[in-house]
Design a protein around this motif. Sequence first.
Motif, PDB file in Angstrom:
ATOM      1  N   ILE A 162       0.833  -1.199   0.000  1.00 15.61           N
ATOM      2  CA  ILE A 162       0.000   0.000   0.000  1.00 15.61           C
ATOM      3  C   ILE A 162       0.872   1.253   0.000  1.00 15.61           C
ATOM      4  O   ILE A 162       1.749   1.410   0.845  1.00 15.61           O
ATOM      5  CB  ILE A 162      -0.911   0.050   1.259  1.00 15.61           C
ATOM      6  CG1 ILE A 162      -1.648  -1.270   1.480  1.00 15.61           C
ATOM      7  CG2 ILE A 162      -1.859   1.239   1.187  1.00 15.61           C
ATOM      8  CD1 ILE A 162      -2.686  -1.613   0.478  1.00 15.61           C
ATOM      9  N   ASP A 163       0.604   2.147  -0.947  1.00 14.73           N
ATOM     10  CA  ASP A 163       1.220   3.473  -0.964  1.00 14.73           C
ATOM     11  C   ASP A 163       0.322   4.362  -0.109  1.00 14.73           C
ATOM     12  O   ASP A 163      -0.785   4.718  -0.506  1.00 14.73           O
ATOM     13  CB  ASP A 163       1.295   3.996  -2.399  1.00 14.73           C
ATOM     14  CG  ASP A 163       1.867   5.410  -2.483  1.00 14.73           C
ATOM     15  OD1 ASP A 163       1.982   6.088  -1.443  1.00 14.73           O
ATOM     16  OD2 ASP A 163       2.180   5.829  -3.615  1.00 14.73           O
TER      17      ASP A 163
ATOM     18  N   LEU B  64       6.086   2.851   1.919  1.00 12.34           N
ATOM     19  CA  LEU B  64       4.988   1.930   1.640  1.00 12.34           C
ATOM     20  C   LEU B  64       4.731   1.070   2.862  1.00 12.34           C
ATOM     21  O   LEU B  64       5.585   0.941   3.737  1.00 12.34           O
ATOM     22  CB  LEU B  64       5.350   1.036   0.444  1.00 12.34           C
ATOM     23  CG  LEU B  64       5.768   1.758  -0.833  1.00 12.34           C
ATOM     24  CD1 LEU B  64       6.385   0.780  -1.811  1.00 12.34           C
ATOM     25  CD2 LEU B  64       4.578   2.459  -1.454  1.00 12.34           C
ATOM     26  N   ALA B  65       3.556   0.485   2.896  1.00 11.58           N
ATOM     27  CA  ALA B  65       3.221  -0.441   3.974  1.00 11.58           C
ATOM     28  C   ALA B  65       2.852  -1.786   3.368  1.00 11.58           C
ATOM     29  O   ALA B  65       2.045  -1.855   2.448  1.00 11.58           O
ATOM     30  CB  ALA B  65       2.054   0.095   4.799  1.00 11.58           C
ATOM     31  N   VAL B  66       3.480  -2.827   3.881  1.00 15.35           N
ATOM     32  CA  VAL B  66       3.095  -4.179   3.507  1.00 15.35           C
ATOM     33  C   VAL B  66       1.974  -4.575   4.444  1.00 15.35           C
ATOM     34  O   VAL B  66       2.149  -4.589   5.662  1.00 15.35           O
ATOM     35  CB  VAL B  66       4.277  -5.165   3.631  1.00 15.35           C
ATOM     36  CG1 VAL B  66       3.811  -6.589   3.333  1.00 15.35           C
ATOM     37  CG2 VAL B  66       5.407  -4.759   2.718  1.00 15.35           C
TER      38      VAL B  66
ATOM     39  N   GLU C  17       5.418   5.793  10.726  1.00 18.60           N
ATOM     40  CA  GLU C  17       5.958   6.796  11.643  1.00 18.60           C
ATOM     41  C   GLU C  17       6.925   6.192  12.649  1.00 18.60           C
ATOM     42  O   GLU C  17       7.954   6.781  12.972  1.00 18.60           O
ATOM     43  CB  GLU C  17       4.822   7.505  12.377  1.00 18.60           C
ATOM     44  CG  GLU C  17       4.005   8.420  11.489  1.00 18.60           C
ATOM     45  CD  GLU C  17       2.714   8.896  12.153  1.00 18.60           C
ATOM     46  OE1 GLU C  17       2.442   8.507  13.323  1.00 18.60           O
ATOM     47  OE2 GLU C  17       1.966   9.630  11.500  1.00 18.60           O
ATOM     48  N   THR C  18       6.592   5.007  13.164  1.00 14.91           N
ATOM     49  CA  THR C  18       7.422   4.383  14.201  1.00 14.91           C
ATOM     50  C   THR C  18       8.499   3.474  13.635  1.00 14.91           C
ATOM     51  O   THR C  18       9.455   3.157  14.337  1.00 14.91           O
ATOM     52  CB  THR C  18       6.552   3.554  15.168  1.00 14.91           C
ATOM     53  OG1 THR C  18       5.958   2.467  14.438  1.00 14.91           O
ATOM     54  CG2 THR C  18       5.495   4.411  15.838  1.00 14.91           C
ATOM     55  N   GLY C  19       8.312   3.048  12.387  1.00 14.42           N
ATOM     56  CA  GLY C  19       9.246   2.096  11.801  1.00 14.42           C
ATOM     57  C   GLY C  19       9.059   0.685  12.316  1.00 14.42           C
ATOM     58  O   GLY C  19       9.888  -0.184  12.105  1.00 14.42           O
ATOM     59  N   LYS C  20       7.940   0.446  13.017  1.00 13.34           N
ATOM     60  CA  LYS C  20       7.668  -0.872  13.599  1.00 13.34           C
ATOM     61  C   LYS C  20       6.358  -1.428  13.046  1.00 13.34           C
ATOM     62  O   LYS C  20       5.448  -0.678  12.685  1.00 13.34           O
ATOM     63  CB  LYS C  20       7.556  -0.774  15.119  1.00 13.34           C
ATOM     64  CG  LYS C  20       8.845  -0.332  15.761  1.00 13.34           C
ATOM     65  CD  LYS C  20       8.691  -0.227  17.253  1.00 13.34           C
ATOM     66  CE  LYS C  20      10.008   0.240  17.864  1.00 13.34           C
ATOM     67  NZ  LYS C  20       9.908   0.411  19.286  1.00 13.34           N
TER      68      LYS C  20
ATOM     69  N   ILE D 295       8.032  -0.238   4.760  1.00 14.75           N
ATOM     70  CA  ILE D 295       9.199  -0.391   3.893  1.00 14.75           C
ATOM     71  C   ILE D 295       9.377   0.908   3.121  1.00 14.75           C
ATOM     72  O   ILE D 295       8.445   1.692   2.972  1.00 14.75           O
ATOM     73  CB  ILE D 295       9.097  -1.587   2.918  1.00 14.75           C
ATOM     74  CG1 ILE D 295       7.921  -1.434   1.964  1.00 14.75           C
ATOM     75  CG2 ILE D 295       9.037  -2.889   3.642  1.00 14.75           C
ATOM     76  CD1 ILE D 295       7.922  -2.474   0.862  1.00 14.75           C
ATOM     77  N   ARG D 296      10.587   1.106   2.631  1.00 14.36           N
ATOM     78  CA  ARG D 296      10.876   2.327   1.892  1.00 14.36           C
ATOM     79  C   ARG D 296      11.337   1.944   0.496  1.00 14.36           C
ATOM     80  O   ARG D 296      12.188   1.084   0.326  1.00 14.36           O
ATOM     81  CB  ARG D 296      11.947   3.135   2.606  1.00 14.36           C
ATOM     82  CG  ARG D 296      12.225   4.446   1.948  1.00 14.36           C
ATOM     83  CD  ARG D 296      13.210   5.233   2.736  1.00 14.36           C
ATOM     84  NE  ARG D 296      13.397   6.530   2.098  1.00 14.36           N
ATOM     85  CZ  ARG D 296      13.924   7.553   2.668  1.00 14.36           C
ATOM     86  NH1 ARG D 296      14.332   7.467   3.906  1.00 14.36           N
ATOM     87  NH2 ARG D 296      14.059   8.678   2.022  1.00 14.36           N
TER      88      ARG D 296
END
Length: 175
Positions: A31-32, A109-111, A78-81, A102-103
Motif C-alpha cells: 500500500i502506498d 509503503l506499507a506491507v 511513523e514508528t518504523g515498527k 518499507i521504503r
Amino acid sequence: MSTDEPTNTSPSDTFSIQELVDASPATISLIDTQKWQVRFQNCSSRAMFGEVVGGQCHEKFVQSASPCTFCRATEALETGKTTTSEVALPDGRWIFIQWAPIRSGQTFLAVESIIDVTESKRREEEARRLKDLFEHQATIDPLTELLNRRGWTELAERVWWRSVQNHEVVEVLLL
C-alpha cells in the motif's frame, strides 16, 4: 564432482519473489499510504478481494470513501515498527491485519498482511462461554438458583478483604 553433492544455488535462482509471496496463505498487499493506492497483491489477496492493484485500498477492501478507521499503516511508517489490528467484519468474520513499513526510494509503503482468524475467535468465545457456565455451576445451587456454599465462601472472602482494605467493620449473622 559427483552428482550427489549439493549445488550452491540460492533460493532466488529457484523461485521468484512473486512465487514465494503467492504461496502464502495470508493476503499480502503493498500500500502506498500517500495515495492509499494498492501497488501489489498476492494470489490470496486477489482471491479474497478481486483485482485491486491501482485502486485505493479502502475503496476496494471495505467499500469506504475514506481510509479505514482501524488502519494503522501510517503508525507503522511513523514508528518504523510493525503494527496490528484485529477487526470484526459485518459478515461475522474476524481478520488480523499487520502493517510493516518499507521504503522504496523516496516513497514509504506499507506491507499489509491479513489472516482470517474467525475460527480462532469462535473457539475463544466458546471457551469463555464454557468458563462462565462452569463458574455458574460451581457457585449456584441448581434447584434454588441461590449461592451455594462455595459461592457464599467466595463472596464472604471478597467482602472480608474489602472491609480490611477500607478499615470497615463486618458483621455476620448465621441462621
